[in-house]
Design a protein around this motif. Structure first.
Motif, PDB file in Angstrom:
ATOM      1  N   GLU A  16       0.834  -1.213   0.000  1.00 40.59           N
ATOM      2  CA  GLU A  16       0.000   0.000   0.000  1.00 40.59           C
ATOM      3  C   GLU A  16       0.862   1.254   0.000  1.00 40.59           C
ATOM      4  O   GLU A  16       0.520   2.251  -0.651  1.00 40.59           O
ATOM      5  CB  GLU A  16      -0.935   0.003   1.208  1.00 40.59           C
ATOM      6  N   PHE A  20       0.853   4.281  -2.728  1.00 40.60           N
ATOM      7  CA  PHE A  20       0.733   5.674  -2.295  1.00 40.60           C
ATOM      8  C   PHE A  20       1.873   6.518  -2.835  1.00 40.60           C
ATOM      9  O   PHE A  20       1.649   7.620  -3.372  1.00 40.60           O
ATOM     10  CB  PHE A  20       0.708   5.748  -0.762  1.00 40.60           C
ATOM     11  N   ARG A  80      -8.109   9.033   2.631  1.00 41.15           N
ATOM     12  CA  ARG A  80      -8.150   8.498   1.266  1.00 41.15           C
ATOM     13  C   ARG A  80      -9.269   9.146   0.472  1.00 41.15           C
ATOM     14  O   ARG A  80      -9.059   9.608  -0.663  1.00 41.15           O
ATOM     15  CB  ARG A  80      -8.339   6.991   1.304  1.00 41.15           C
ATOM     16  N   ILE A 143      -0.373   4.318   6.958  1.00 41.30           N
ATOM     17  CA  ILE A 143       0.013   3.310   5.977  1.00 41.30           C
ATOM     18  C   ILE A 143       1.190   2.476   6.477  1.00 41.30           C
ATOM     19  O   ILE A 143       1.246   1.273   6.240  1.00 41.30           O
ATOM     20  CB  ILE A 143       0.358   3.975   4.623  1.00 41.30           C
ATOM     21  N   LEU A 201      -5.953   2.427  -2.558  1.00 42.79           N
ATOM     22  CA  LEU A 201      -5.690   2.372  -1.122  1.00 42.79           C
ATOM     23  C   LEU A 201      -6.954   1.960  -0.376  1.00 42.79           C
ATOM     24  O   LEU A 201      -8.078   2.190  -0.845  1.00 42.79           O
ATOM     25  CB  LEU A 201      -5.219   3.744  -0.607  1.00 42.79           C
ATOM     26  N   LYS A 204      -9.378   4.805   5.225  1.00 44.43           N
ATOM     27  CA  LYS A 204      -8.598   5.049   6.433  1.00 44.43           C
ATOM     28  C   LYS A 204      -9.487   5.435   7.606  1.00 44.43           C
ATOM     29  O   LYS A 204     -10.490   6.143   7.442  1.00 44.43           O
ATOM     30  CB  LYS A 204      -7.565   6.161   6.183  1.00 44.43           C
TER      31      LYS A 204
END
Length: 412
Positions: A16, A20, A80, A143, A201, A204
């Motif tokens: 991830e 990102f 996100r 992350i 992603l 979050k």
């Protein structure tokens, strides 16, 4: 030694984080290309360095004015989802710049309308940056695990600078060999790639669950920064260094009128600072600073000021390039030290607000520094304004040395 190098890059094994960092890479490429293309185009239209300064002011005003509110929103949002929205809005701004590059449409407008409509679009990108910039910083801690956070900051900054170099250089090449329509089409493609990678992603967690009044939340973030002396000192030093050392804003003038190097040379000169920073980032990733970070920070900013003075006085392309290259290397040290302090010292539930205060100090000061450079160039002339900025940077470091001994002795 080999184990330490592997440990420094171990964060890239997180899938991830790789998605990102790649998304951020393309997003920054788009941002830097817009900066380079718009700066060249506006100076081509106006031949006025103050017009370049107004570009910076157009982006500074919303980015600075909304920063604290943006921090509150970021901490209460899924980062996100927020990044997906801001990237989509940025695509709309790129569409506006595309429209201003479409031949039949531009032919129906006077040049001053192209100029002022461009300022309006850049103002909108400033609004977007107020939310996107701090969110991109704050999401890193969600992350990667905390023990890998310092390495993630360094890798993050390295990717940012590498994207900056490619963005500036690519823009210079495209300006020289294609049209503005193609230039902004490439920017749009990069922004689309960034959006799809961010979409990959996972959602979050919202870190601030409790309901807090907006102003109380904002004050809490400001209070944390001003009560954490290491964070405040590092941010304040970088603020004034970037504000007065904003010689990069005058590169279009140097490229066209002083060094006479054309758009490709302009693109590389614009990228020189970031190339230097990348070299330093790689070195600091493999060999991190272990102690005396405060002293090193002050020496680096002092050297940065000297490099700006050399650039201002130079009439040779190679010397100008090397001066900006060295300035970038020294600035890279400052970026790593400051970024690590902010990430390590900030609690998870305040990362959005602290990142926004950091954005006010640092990111917005780039645009304000661009405006300051444009105004001083108008008042003093281009060369004296750049030399003045370098001298003021050195004065800030000397003042900080005596007035902030805690920053001088800081270690992490």
């Amino acid at each position: 030694m080999e184990d330490r190098r592997l440990n420094a890059l171990d964060v890239l094994r997180i899938p991830e984080y790789r998605n990102f960092i790649t998304a951020r890479f393309f997003y920054v490429m788009a941002l830097r290309m817009v900066t380079t293309i718009v700066g060249w185009r506006i100076y081509e239209i106006t031949h006025n360095p103050l017009a370049i300064g107004i570009i910076g002011l157009s982006e500074f005003l919303p980015a600075f004015g909304l920063a604290l509110y943006a921090g509150h929103v970021i901490d209460k949002s899924d980062k996100r989802a927020l990044l997906l929205r801001t990237t989509a809005f940025y695509l709309l701004c790129v569409a506006g710049l595309l429209a201003l590059s479409f031949g039949p449409f531009v032919a129906s407008l006077r040049s001053h309308w192209v100029q002022w409509l461009t300022y309006m679009i850049i103002f909108c990108t400033g609004v977007i940056r107020a939310f996107a910039g701090p969110a991109l910083q704050a999401i890193v801690a969600q992350i990667v695990p905390k023990e890998k956070l310092a390495n993630a900051v360094t890798v993050n900054t390295s990717a940012f600078l590498f994207a900056s170099v490619l963005g500036h250089a690519t823009a210079g090449f495209l300006i020289a060999h294609t049209s503005y329509l193609i230039c902004f089409s490439v920017v749009g493609c990069y922004a689309v790639i960034a959006w799809f990678l961010l979409f990959s992603l996972s959602p979050k967690q919202i870190m601030v669950a409790r309901e807090t009044k907006t102003w109380d939340s904002i004050k809490e973030g400001i209070r944390f920064v001003f009560h954490t002396k290491e964070v405040l000192g590092a941010l304040a030093l970088d603020l004034f260094a970037v504000l007065f050392g904003g010689a990069v804003a005058m590169i279009p003038v140097y490229a066209r009128d002083i060094l006479k190097i054309g758009p490709i040379g302009f693109g590389w000169l614009n990228a020189a600072d970031d190339i230097g920073s990348i070299c330093m980032m790689i070195a600091m990733t493999l060999w991190p600073l272990r102690r005396r970070q405060g002293y090193i920070l002050l020496y680096a900013v002092f050297g940065f000021g000297l490099c700006i003075i050399v650039f201002g006085l130079s009439k040779a392309y190679l010397i100008s390039f090397l001066a900006l290259l060295c300035a970038g290397m020294l600035d890279g040290i400052s970026v790593v030290v400051r970024g690590t302090i902010v990430q390590v010292k900030t609690p998870d539930d305040m990362r959005g607000r602290v990142s926004s205060v950091n954005s006010m100090f640092i990111n917005s000061s780039n645009e304000l520094g661009q405006f300051e450079s444009g105004v001083m160039a108008r008042l003093l002339g281009v060369v004296p304004s750049v030399v003045f900025g370098g001298c003021m940077t050195i004065l800030v470091v000397v003042t900080t040395w005596f007035k902030a001994p805690s920053l001088r002795k800081m270690e992490y």
